[in-house]
Design a protein around this motif. Structure first.
Motif, PDB file in Angstrom:
ATOM      1  N   ALA A 681       0.842  -1.194   0.000  1.00 15.40           N
ATOM      2  CA  ALA A 681       0.000   0.000   0.000  1.00 15.40           C
ATOM      3  C   ALA A 681       0.880   1.247   0.000  1.00 15.40           C
ATOM      4  CB  ALA A 681      -0.901  -0.007   1.224  1.00 15.40           C
ATOM      5  N   ASP A 682       1.931   1.124   0.753  1.00 14.70           N
ATOM      6  CA  ASP A 682       2.865   2.234   0.810  1.00 14.70           C
ATOM      7  C   ASP A 682       3.416   2.543  -0.560  1.00 14.70           C
ATOM      8  OD1 ASP A 682       2.456   2.429   3.417  1.00 14.70           O
ATOM      9  OD2 ASP A 682       4.382   1.563   4.059  1.00 14.70           O
ATOM     10  N   GLN A 683       3.691   1.451  -1.296  1.00 15.72           N
ATOM     11  CA  GLN A 683       4.298   1.641  -2.616  1.00 15.72           C
ATOM     12  C   GLN A 683       3.424   2.500  -3.511  1.00 15.72           C
ATOM     13  OE1 GLN A 683       5.468  -2.076  -4.218  1.00 15.72           O
ATOM     14  NE2 GLN A 683       7.247  -2.252  -2.862  1.00 15.72           N
ATOM     15  N   LEU A 684       2.099   2.291  -3.370  1.00 19.17           N
ATOM     16  CA  LEU A 684       1.188   3.102  -4.183  1.00 19.17           C
ATOM     17  C   LEU A 684       1.318   4.588  -3.808  1.00 19.17           C
ATOM     18  CD1 LEU A 684      -1.957   0.822  -4.239  1.00 19.17           C
ATOM     19  CD2 LEU A 684      -0.480   1.428  -6.169  1.00 19.17           C
ATOM     20  N   ALA A 685       1.352   4.779  -2.522  1.00 18.57           N
ATOM     21  CA  ALA A 685       1.520   6.168  -2.056  1.00 18.57           C
ATOM     22  C   ALA A 685       2.859   6.705  -2.534  1.00 18.57           C
ATOM     23  CB  ALA A 685       1.465   6.192  -0.523  1.00 18.57           C
TER      24      ALA A 685
END
Ligand code: C2E
Ligand code: CA
Ligand code: CA
Length: 948
Positions: A681-685
């Motif tokens: 999810a962080d990667q998307l951010a």
């Protein structure tokens, strides 16, 4: 005539009484009493010697008695009825007695005449009834004669009739006491001699004739007639006429001398009676003529009838034949087999011929064999085929003509050993189709009452004519059916072959041809099914394991595809050995495998299997006689309906977990867990933040790590490594955000950003005199850039923009770039070389590098991957690889940089092996330009000199 006799006896009695009265009163010695009875005188009574007294005839003729005799007439109303003659004295009362007697006689004679006429009337009535009572003339005429005899003495009487057709006279009734034989028939009106008979003459005269003996002689003489037989005293002939007065014959009555003479009353009676006889005869003749006509007509009609009947039966027979013909034609179209057809023909044949025992023989000229496709026999079974011999069938075949045999045992039963009873009849006809002789149709009988005739032969020939063609048709159909059956069989075979091929194709479409494991497609389907049934609550929870072989590419490229295939095969087998039989293993492609582990409620079981798989790969694989180590990186995820919507997401995350394993240094397993999910999810951010970072000026920053010359210790170059100074998260390593950049396509912008920044820095260093133009600046270039058609011109722009010598710039490319876009890579690399830019192959030996790339693409520098350097002082294998790389680079005239030098031992080892340039924490960690410790870098020269 009985009535006449009665009458006579009554008169006699009366006469006797009268004489007795006369004698009692007188002295009469003799007396006689005469009376006219009918037309003749009769002496009714006598007294004494009456013979000498005169007779009544004599008295009537006037001859009166002598002197002693006297005569008295019996007179009534002037008629003399009788005479009394006597001798002697007569009584006085004699007159009165005689008057009484005369009255009596008169009334008696009246009575007699009356009864006579009654008899005659009755007789005439009976005569008129004769034609109705009698059937034939022969029956009628004797009766007629008997009736005539009742009226008169007709002992000599005959009837002659004229046969108009023959023109002859014949005698249907003939009674003649003197001459019993009737005359032969004779012509009546012809002038020939045969016409000279009295009867014929009578008929020609056409009127009744009464001839006395004398007169008869005269007539015969006069008319030249022949009178056969004795001469009668009286001859009476009457022509017989019909209603239209035509003469039909004659009735003749003769009196001979021995008979009482015919009285005139009798003559008149005869003439009268013959009229009635003529009527009766005419009626009889008419009737028989009528009957004859009816008979003739009947005969004629019967003939016509018979002709019609035979015509009808002929027509019916023809219709039956026609019907049979149609049914045979129908049979030949509908019968499924030759046998069925022939059995049907036999049934039809039996409607026409008594042919219970029937046989069809067919002759095959090619094989010279007789076959019997049909045989119905009450007693024996005929063999299916045989060579032609000397049988009856053969006789028909030889002659080509029908053969009909009735009782002749020798011919019909040629074989002695036969157990059947002897045949009684045999009939065989040839079967033709056009002019071709096909065989023989035959029937035979064992019964004495069934003997075949020419008519049966006709029928059989008829049937044979019609079955010949039908037979040919049925045979053709039979052959066709066989051909069809053969074809069908072949189609079946071909279909089953096709089915097998299809099954194989289907198997192939779902399996990997090398390992025979299910392929990606099959895995995806199975995964979806498992997921669906897990979601619906019907299926167990499961997990997905993703396996990637480490360094497979190296094996493939160094040892060849065969060895690579072998490795994959072995890998498949090893993974399989770790699984339970119901787990689903697939090869997704390349060196990637995936597993569905069923029934895993928790990750414990999965982790155990993952560990087992990892340890399975710690054993070396023997390839081409060499021990090869190919470890496995494993990632896994547990199906979880709270976190996933689609089955594919599970595979993606297992893949991601595997990638994490790779990132953590390979050979191990990673469970996709909460943390990873958060990271994801962080990667998307991160991606959106990276975009912003690229636009900002100060977030992405090049860190520089120096290269040291292995012999002199001089600073020979820098590698620019990206760092992200995130305003909130702080400094982020490229390992974390570069995958996001790669995935999002932002990587090219990152690279350009970095190249630009590094070149700007270099320009400053050059300008500041910190470095000379012999320095090398290594810039990392992702494979994504090869798709950028502007890349080369952009690089040129940078070189020109910062006025850098092109040879300073070294673009570092990992092999993945070459693997991903081999053709474009070659073109772009060529263009970059044209610019004068140098190219370095990064991370060489990590399993992806292939020696072939070195030949195919022109590199200037090889960078030995740090994993080899790391193992240099521990694994001899790594030493061998590094040594091989160095030898190779030397042979190809390439510069070599060893990365990740951390220890003095590694340093000295690499120096020993003659590695030209070194990079690693041992010399300096990557750092921003501002914090580069130039002095420290300069010190390595003395250090090296000292160590040497
Ligand atoms: P690399 O190109 O192989 O870079 C060398 C990596 O090894 C760097 O990690 C460096 O910090 C690290 N390193 C250097 N000496 C030692 C040592 O003695 N011991 C150990 N353990 N590590 C050492 P870094 O900076 O985290 O970079 C990671 C990777 O990111 C690079 O591997 C490179 O592939 C990529 N990268 C970095 N900057 C860029 C860039 O601007 N563009 C592109 N495309 N990729 C970059
Ligand atoms: Ca690099
Ligand atoms: Ca590297």
């Amino acid at each position: 005539m009985k009535s006449t006799a009665d009458y006579l006896s009554t008169q006699q009695e009366a006469a006797r009484t009268a004489l007795a009265l006369i004698q009692r009163q007188g002295e009469t010695t003799a007396a006689a009493l005469w009376a006219l009875v009918g037309s003749s005188w009769q002496c009714l009574a006598t007294l004494g010697a009456a013979d000498s007294l005169p007779s009544a005839q004599a008295l009537s003729a006037g001859r009166l008695p002598g002197p002693d005799g006297a005569a008295l007439p019996l007179v009534l109303h002037g008629d003399t009825l009788g005479w009394l003659v006597w001798r002697g004295r007569i009584a006085d009362t004699a007159d009165a007695v005689l008057a009484l007697l005369a009255g009596h006689l008169h009334s008696a004679s009246l009575h007699s005449a009356q009864s006579q006429s009654r008899v005659m009337n009755e007789t005439l009535l009976e005569i008129s009834q004769l034609p109705g009572e009698c059937n034939t003339l022969d029956e009628m005429l004797p009766k007629l004669h008997r009736l005539l005899m009742r009226l008169m003495d007709a002992s000599n009487f005959y009837i002659a009739l004229f046969d108009e057709q023959g023109g002859q006279l014949y005698y249907p009734f003939y009674a003649d006491q003197q001459d019993p034989a009737p005359p032969s028939p004779e012509a009546v009106f012809s002038k020939e001699q045969t016409t000279r008979s009295l009867t014929a003459w009578l008929m020609r005269m056409g009127k009744p004739l009464v001839l006395t003996r004398q007169r008869l002689l005269e007539v015969c003489q006069q008319e030249q007639l022949v009178l056969e037989g004795p001469l009668p005293e009286l001859w009476m002939g009457v022509p017989l006429t019909n209603v239209s007065n035509g003469v039909i014959g004659a009735a003749v009555l003769q009196f001979y001398a021995n008979q009482a003479p015919c009285t005139s009353a009798e003559q008149a009676l005869f003439l009268f009676v013959t009229r009635h006889i003529a009527y009766a005869l005419d009626r009889m003749l008419y009737r028989s003529q009528l009957e004859r006509q009816v008979w003739l007509r009947t005969c004629e009609l019967e003939g016509v009838n018979a002709r019609l009947r035979s015509e009808i039966s002929d027509r019916q027979r023809a219709e039956r034949f026609q019907d049979v013909l149609f049914r045979i034609a129908d049979l030949s179209n509908t019968s499924l087999s030759l046998e069925a057809f022939l059995a049907g023909v036999h049934r039809l044949l039996m409607e026409l011929v008594a042919g219970r025992n029937c046989q069809v023989a067919l002759y095959d000229m090619n094989s010279d064999m007789l076959s019997f496709p049909y045989c119905a026999d009450d007693f024996q079974q005929v063999s299916q085929t045989r060579r032609p011999g000397r049988g009856l069938v053969e006789q028909v075949l030889h002659s080509g003509r029908p053969l009909l045999l009735d009782r002749s045992p020798a011919q019909l039963n040629p074989t002695e050993e036969s157990t059947a009873p002897p045949m009684c009849s045999w009939l065989g006809v040839p079967l033709y189709c056009g002019h071709e002789l096909l065989g023989v149709l035959s029937v035979h009988s064992y019964q004495n009452d069934v003997i075949y005739s020419y008519r049966d032969q006709e029928v059989l020939e008829f049937v044979a004519n019609n079955i010949g063609t039908a037979l040919a048709r049925v045979r053709a159909m039979h052959d066709l059916q066989n051909a069809y059956a053969e074809l069908e069989e072949r189609v079946r075979e071909r279909t089953s072959e096709l089915d097998a091929v299809n099954a194989q194709l289907e198997f192939d479409s779902l399996h990997d041809p090398l390992t025979k494991l299910p392929n990606r497609n099959y895995f995806a389907k199975t995964l979806r099914r498992a997921w669906d049934s897990y979601l619906s609550g019907n299926g167990a929870r499961f997990s997905v394991i993703f396996i990637d072989l480490d360094r497979f590419k190296l094996v493939n490229d160094t040892l060849g595809h065969l060895a690579g295939d072998h490795l994959l095969f072995e890998a498949g087998a090893r993974i399989r050995s770790c699984l339970r039989h119901y787990d689903f293993l697939a090869r997704l492609g390349g060196d990637e495998f995936a597993i569905l582990l069923f029934g895993t409620e928790t990750l414990d079981g999965c982790e155990m299997i993952a560990r087992r798989i990892v340890s399975e790969f710690e054993r070396p694989v023997i390839l081409a006689g060499r021990e090869v180590f190919s470890t496995a990186s494993v990632g896994m995820v547990l199906a979880d309906r709270d976190h996933y919507q689609k089955a594919e997401e599970l595979l993606r995350d297992a893949d991601h977990a595997m990638y994490c394993t790779k990132q953590q240094g390979r050979q191990g397993y990673t469970v996709f867990n909460h943390q990873l999910r958060i990271n994801q999810a962080d990667q998307l951010a991160l991606e959106s933040e990276l975009r912003r970072a690229l636009d900002a000026e100060d977030q992405l920053q090049p860190y520089f790590q120096p290269f040291i010359d292995a012999r002199s210790g001089e600073l020979v170059g820098f590698e620019s490594l990206v760092r992200w100074r995130h305003p909130q998260r702080g400094l982020i390593s490229p390992a974390l955000f570069l995958p996001v950049a790669e995935e999002s396509g932002l990587i090219t912008r990152v690279d350009r950003y970095m190249i630009n920044a590094a070149c700007r820095q270099l320009r400053q260093w050059l300008d500041a005199g910190l470095v000379g133009s012999n320095i090398a600046l290594h810039l990392n270039l992702s494979s994504a850039n090869f798709h950028d058609p502007e890349l080369v011109s952009w690089v040129r722009g940078i070189i020109e923009g910062y006025q850098l010598p092109a040879a300073i710039l070294h673009l570092e490319i990992t092999e993945s770039a070459l693997i991903d876009v081999p053709e474009i890579a070659a073109t772009v690399m060529h263009a970059l070389h044209q610019l004068g830019v140098k190219l370095a192959l990064d991370d060489f030996g990590t399993g992806y590098s292939a020696l072939s790339y070195l030949h195919r693409y022109r590199f200037d520098v090889l960078k030995i991957d740090q994993s080899f350097v790391f193992d240099l002082d521990r694994k001899e294998e790594s030493v061998a690889i590094v040594r091989a790389i160095l030898a190779l680079a030397q042979a190809l005239g390439l510069d070599v940089v060893a990365e990740g030098v951390e220890t003095a031992a590694q340093l000295s080892r690499l120096q020993e092996m003659g590695c030209a340039k070194l990079q690693g924490y041992y010399f300096a960690t990557p750092s921003p330009a501002e914090t580069i410790d130039w002095e420290r870098l300069a010190r390595f020269v003395q250090e090296f000199r000292r160590a040497a």
